[in-house]
Write a protein that holds these residues in place. Sequence first.
Motif, PDB file in Angstrom:
ATOM      1  N   MET A 147       0.837  -1.204   0.000  1.00  0.00           N
ATOM      2  CA  MET A 147       0.000   0.000   0.000  1.00  0.00           C
ATOM      3  C   MET A 147       0.871   1.253   0.000  1.00  0.00           C
ATOM      4  O   MET A 147       1.939   1.265   0.600  1.00  0.00           O
ATOM      5  CB  MET A 147      -0.915  -0.012   1.218  1.00  0.00           C
ATOM      6  N   GLU A 148       0.401   2.273  -0.694  1.00  0.00           N
ATOM      7  CA  GLU A 148       1.177   3.530  -0.769  1.00  0.00           C
ATOM      8  C   GLU A 148       0.280   4.722  -0.501  1.00  0.00           C
ATOM      9  O   GLU A 148      -0.880   4.761  -0.950  1.00  0.00           O
ATOM     10  CB  GLU A 148       1.818   3.666  -2.148  1.00  0.00           C
ATOM     11  N   ASN A 149       0.879   5.695   0.178  1.00  0.00           N
ATOM     12  CA  ASN A 149       0.108   6.842   0.671  1.00  0.00           C
ATOM     13  C   ASN A 149      -0.702   7.593  -0.393  1.00  0.00           C
ATOM     14  O   ASN A 149      -1.878   7.874  -0.200  1.00  0.00           O
ATOM     15  CB  ASN A 149       1.035   7.801   1.431  1.00  0.00           C
ATOM     16  N   GLY A 195      15.213   4.997   0.197  1.00  0.00           N
ATOM     17  CA  GLY A 195      14.768   5.893   1.263  1.00  0.00           C
ATOM     18  C   GLY A 195      13.366   6.446   1.088  1.00  0.00           C
ATOM     19  O   GLY A 195      12.992   7.395   1.770  1.00  0.00           O
ATOM     20  N   ASP A 196      12.598   5.878   0.162  1.00  0.00           N
ATOM     21  CA  ASP A 196      11.268   6.442  -0.087  1.00  0.00           C
ATOM     22  C   ASP A 196      10.160   5.660   0.615  1.00  0.00           C
ATOM     23  O   ASP A 196      10.377   4.548   1.098  1.00  0.00           O
ATOM     24  CB  ASP A 196      11.026   6.553  -1.595  1.00  0.00           C
ATOM     25  N   TRP A 197       8.992   6.275   0.644  1.00  0.00           N
ATOM     26  CA  TRP A 197       7.853   5.707   1.362  1.00  0.00           C
ATOM     27  C   TRP A 197       7.490   4.304   0.915  1.00  0.00           C
ATOM     28  O   TRP A 197       7.046   3.476   1.715  1.00  0.00           O
ATOM     29  CB  TRP A 197       6.630   6.641   1.191  1.00  0.00           C
ATOM     30  N   SER A 204       9.403  11.046 -16.340  1.00  0.00           N
ATOM     31  CA  SER A 204       9.866  12.333 -16.881  1.00  0.00           C
ATOM     32  C   SER A 204       9.417  13.445 -15.943  1.00  0.00           C
ATOM     33  O   SER A 204       8.246  13.477 -15.530  1.00  0.00           O
ATOM     34  CB  SER A 204       9.253  12.553 -18.259  1.00  0.00           C
ATOM     35  N   ASN A 205      10.305  14.358 -15.646  1.00  0.00           N
ATOM     36  CA  ASN A 205       9.943  15.478 -14.768  1.00  0.00           C
ATOM     37  C   ASN A 205       8.767  16.283 -15.311  1.00  0.00           C
ATOM     38  O   ASN A 205       8.027  16.899 -14.548  1.00  0.00           O
ATOM     39  CB  ASN A 205      11.143  16.420 -14.589  1.00  0.00           C
ATOM     40  N   PHE A 206       8.589  16.262 -16.650  1.00  0.00           N
ATOM     41  CA  PHE A 206       7.481  17.025 -17.247  1.00  0.00           C
ATOM     42  C   PHE A 206       6.111  16.503 -16.787  1.00  0.00           C
ATOM     43  O   PHE A 206       5.109  17.177 -16.947  1.00  0.00           O
ATOM     44  CB  PHE A 206       7.535  16.936 -18.773  1.00  0.00           C
TER      45      PHE A 206
END
Length: 477
Positions: free
Chosen positions: A34-36, A142-144, A252-254
């Motif tokens: 599960m993710e926030n 290091g991510d959720w 992509s950051n876009f």
Amino acid sequence: MAQSILKLNGTQIVDGAGNPVLLRGAGIGGWMNMENFITGYPGREYQIREALAEVIGEEKSQFFFDKFLEYFFTESDAKFYKSLGLNCIRVPFNYRHFEDDMNPGVIKPDGFKWLDRIVDLCAAEGIYTILDLHTAPGGHNGDWHSDAGHHIAEFWRHKHFQDRAVWLWENIAAHYKDNVWIAGYNPLNEPCDPTKTRLTVWYDRVYDAIRAADPDHLLFWDGNTFASDFSCFNIETCKRWTGSVYACHDYSNFGFPLSPEQYTGSEAQRARVRRSYEKKVAWMKENNLPIWNGEFGPVYARRQYDGDATDGINTSRISLLKDQLDIYDDENIPWSIWTYKDIGYQGMVYVNPETKYMKLFRNFLEKKFRTAIDAWGADESHVKHIWDPLEKFFADNVEEKYRGLYPHPVWKFENRISRISRNILLAEYMVKEWADHFDGMGFEELDEIAQSFRFENCIQREELNKVLQDHRDVHRK
Ligand SMILES: O[C@@H]1[C@@H](O)[C@H](O[C@@H]2CO[C@@H](O[C@@H]3CO[C@@H](O)[C@H](O)[C@H]3O)[C@H](O)[C@H]2O)OC[C@H]1O
């Protein structure tokens, strides 16, 4: 001819008869891990599970999460997915389904329940699955989504955690070794090994462990630093890894609110999108190795938050997606877009805002948006004035040469400060508030709330699905 396990012919995935099989589909994020931002809670899965048990008791909490897992993916989802012509689904899972941290080394009695269920539901529709260990003990990034509760990837610092993940794969490979509907195993999602020396050592170990149990299924290896960097891979070692495909994640950051410019598809922007992809796959191309794009895809604007700008933003994001898919068609690579279902930010289908879950959490979700508490696609416009002085304070006190803490530059100096302070620290304080929404509820009501995630209670993001359909089997090479 009987179905057989997929294999490689050069850089192509083929079936038993040697026919190319272009695996194209989505990941089912937010389900067995599960993710926030996908399901609307703050922080990490283990935190909300603990908090809900505290508020309504262990039995009811377990009941709610089981019902959530049951409704999130059913036969209706599999049939819908198939109707789009997609042929593969990536299934991210959390190691905690299989192993209790307080009882390591023992597979839980129901360990395989949900994974078996989705593999079978998909197989019944002729859909392949790729099993993705998204959350390993200790946190491997290091991510959720690594469900660790902190930002230091302890997995790389403790052999004990690495041993447990190897052991888990031994068990999974032994369990599925003959299953022809499993396209393969994705041993670790988005590893972030700061030393860049431990990742391939661990991959080499897990390779041996899987192959001892299962000599045939394909293996999909993510590059270091969120599946973007293969510079620490040694081609001589990789030659030993038979049946291996190398996975990049091509965000992509876009496609995100933090992008300094909106995507218009200008020549310069398209060239940048192409460069970003080429950089990630350069090592595979140099060594003539098979590529899989295991994650990509923009997030979408929501009218309740983005108002009149919504349609313009979404047109731009969809055009970015089309341009990315064109690249993958040119390259003839398999892909898995992120993500199949959520509460309305990125999913191909999303929970209807009029369902019980969405109504119960309407104000809470608005607060999550306003405080930019989730790192994924955070819109910082409402909190920038608060974090700007904090970032300035850090900048005034940390010399330039000390600012590049791993995973810099993917996490920029400023991003790291906001990411950790909001997504971990602030989120911790909001976990109990999320759980308190369930206070006093009985089984029936909990079941009704979980039902919000049923396919029948979801809305289809038609424009997105149409684009995926248009590209599901296009290849130009
Ligand atoms: O569970 C998924 C998770 O697998 C995924 O993680 C993020 C992927 O992107 C990472 O940042 C990118 C790094 O490369 C740059 O080129 C891109 O511009 C960045 O977006 C990010 O740190 C990971 O957390 O994404 C969503 C989760 O739901």
